[in-house]
Design a protein around this motif. Structure first.
Motif, mmCIF file in Angstrom:
data_model
loop_
_atom_site.group_PDB
_atom_site.id
_atom_site.type_symbol
_atom_site.label_atom_id
_atom_site.label_comp_id
_atom_site.label_asym_id
_atom_site.label_seq_id
_atom_site.Cartn_x
_atom_site.Cartn_y
_atom_site.Cartn_z
ATOM 1 N N VAL A 38 -48.764 50.218 40.604
ATOM 2 C CA VAL A 38 -49.338 48.908 40.329
ATOM 3 C C VAL A 38 -49.769 48.298 41.656
ATOM 4 C CG1 VAL A 38 -48.836 46.587 39.489
ATOM 5 C CG2 VAL A 38 -47.950 48.566 38.258
ATOM 6 N N ILE A 39 -51.087 48.218 41.877
ATOM 7 C CA ILE A 39 -51.617 47.727 43.149
ATOM 8 C C ILE A 39 -52.929 46.977 42.900
ATOM 9 C CG2 ILE A 39 -50.597 49.534 44.578
ATOM 10 C CD1 ILE A 39 -53.207 51.015 44.519
ATOM 11 N N PRO A 40 -53.367 46.148 43.857
ATOM 12 C CA PRO A 40 -54.678 45.503 43.713
ATOM 13 C C PRO A 40 -55.788 46.550 43.628
ATOM 14 C CG PRO A 40 -53.394 44.423 45.411
ATOM 15 C CD PRO A 40 -52.640 45.665 45.041
ATOM 16 N N ASP A 97 -47.316 39.123 44.775
ATOM 17 C CA ASP A 97 -47.554 39.332 43.341
ATOM 18 C C ASP A 97 -47.271 40.776 42.929
ATOM 19 O OD1 ASP A 97 -48.242 36.737 42.729
ATOM 20 O OD2 ASP A 97 -50.375 37.029 43.107
ATOM 21 N N ALA A 98 -47.726 41.745 43.742
ATOM 22 C CA ALA A 98 -47.500 43.153 43.419
ATOM 23 C C ALA A 98 -46.027 43.512 43.559
ATOM 24 C CB ALA A 98 -48.351 44.046 44.317
ATOM 25 N N ALA A 119 -51.842 40.761 34.141
ATOM 26 C CA ALA A 119 -51.603 40.839 35.584
ATOM 27 C C ALA A 119 -52.472 39.811 36.300
ATOM 28 C CB ALA A 119 -51.932 42.240 36.100
ATOM 29 N N LEU A 153 -46.259 44.952 50.765
ATOM 30 C CA LEU A 153 -47.020 44.550 49.592
ATOM 31 C C LEU A 153 -47.236 43.041 49.574
ATOM 32 C CD1 LEU A 153 -45.513 46.542 46.594
ATOM 33 C CD2 LEU A 153 -47.771 46.848 47.594
ATOM 34 N N GLN A 185 -43.354 45.036 40.665
ATOM 35 C CA GLN A 185 -42.505 46.203 40.864
ATOM 36 C C GLN A 185 -41.059 45.910 40.474
ATOM 37 O OE1 GLN A 185 -44.598 48.875 44.407
ATOM 38 N NE2 GLN A 185 -42.713 47.783 44.820
ATOM 39 N N ILE A 217 -54.835 42.986 39.830
ATOM 40 C CA ILE A 217 -53.799 43.996 40.038
ATOM 41 C C ILE A 217 -53.879 44.951 38.845
ATOM 42 C CG2 ILE A 217 -51.319 44.419 40.173
ATOM 43 C CD1 ILE A 217 -51.018 41.817 41.634
#
Length: 299
Positions: free
Chosen positions: A242-244, A204-205, A262, A201, A209, A167
């Motif tokens: 914040v994303i994979p 984890d993401a 992360a 989402l 957030q 991430i």
């Protein structure tokens, strides 16, 4: 439940108007209202929220949307199959994803599969993360692509990992963060951020957030309904997300920064054990080959 009812439901869902849906279906407005009420009674849920000024689809209606689309499409395809009995049989493959960005990973695999099966008809379904497994369990799709989260309720499914992805923090090249080699959660709390709907989402993401939102004003965030929408705002310079990493498209304007501490996520395919369909088995094999190669080429 019948195809006509489902077609009426889709017409209302697409137009958000009983009058326009009735015109599209070439029936009266009371007739289409009757069809929707009958369907709601059978399903025992409200599909639409109606006021004097507007029509809104309910969460239950949104959840039912992909099922209705699939049933109507299968019925239409069944009719076409016997329209000309001399034609070769259609080879169907239904694939589910939770993001349109994930679909871009499938092009090479589907191209190779299409060369082996000239009459291949892929059906691609994009629904929120939480709905994917129901589609697989009830047979609406043959395989889904998703993050492995260790959910016990999906232990009956087979999972094949295709790639691991951290991430990350992604932002436009004009963002002040773009000059750094990496960022921390504390760094992000000082900058404008772009959030995606938690329903769409991975857990984890979504958790990250919530941590970033703690104690901050809503004015510091831009909320999007999807990852794709958040990327549009990133490109426009509205903030970082914040994303994979594998969901970030290849774009010279976008900067990907390691996010310290992360988690790394495992992305792959879920399908029922011992798939008996030749087309599905071959697709699983091709996806293992092409998706891993595709991500290696991007790094």
């Amino acid at each position: 439940m019948n195809i006509f009812q489902l077609s009426c439901f889709l017409a209302v869902a697409n137009t958000l108007s009983f009058a326009k849906a009735a015109e599209k279906m070439n029936i009266s407005q009371p007739a289409i209202t009757h069809q929707i009420k009958s369907l709601e009674t059978e399903l025992n849920v409200p599909l639409f929220r109606r006021t004097t000024r507007l029509v809104e689809i309910t969460p239950e209606g949104q959840s039912f949307l992909s099922d209705a689309q699939s049933i109507v499409a299968i019925a239409a395809q069944a009719k076409l199959r016997f329209h000309n009995p001399e034609e070769r049989p259609v080879e169907n493959l239904a694939i589910g994803c939770s993001s349109y960005n994930q679909l871009t990973l499938l092009s090479d695999s589907l191209k190779a599969l299409g060369a082996l099966y000239p009459n291949l008809h892929p059906h691609l379904v994009v629904v929120p993360h939480e709905q994917l497994y129901a589609l697989l369990e009830n047979g609406t799709v043959d395989v889904i692509f998703d993050i492995r989260g260790g959910e016990k309720e999906h232990s009956r499914l087979t999972f094949t990992e295709l790639l691991k992805s951290p991430i990350v923090c992604a932002c436009d090249s004009s963002c002040p963060l773009a000059q750094r080699e990496s960022v921390s959660m504390a760094d992000l709390k000082e900058h404008s951020l772009i959030f995606s709907n938690p329903v769409n989402l991975i857990p984890d993401a979504a958790k990250l957030q919530w941590e970033l939102a703690a104690g901050r004003s809503p004015a510091d965030f831009h909320f999007c309904s999807s990852v794709e929408a958040s990327i549009v705002l990133m490109r426009a310079g509205f903030g970082a997300a914040v994303i994979p990493e594998f969901l970030v498209p290849r774009d010279a304007r976008l900067i990907v920064l390691p996010l310290t501490d992360a988690p790394e996520v495992s992305f792959g395919m879920f399908y029922k054990p011992y798939p008996g369909d030749d087309v599905l088995r071959k697709f699983l094999q091709l996806a293992r080959q092409h998706i891993s190669i595709s991500k290696e080429a991007q790094t």
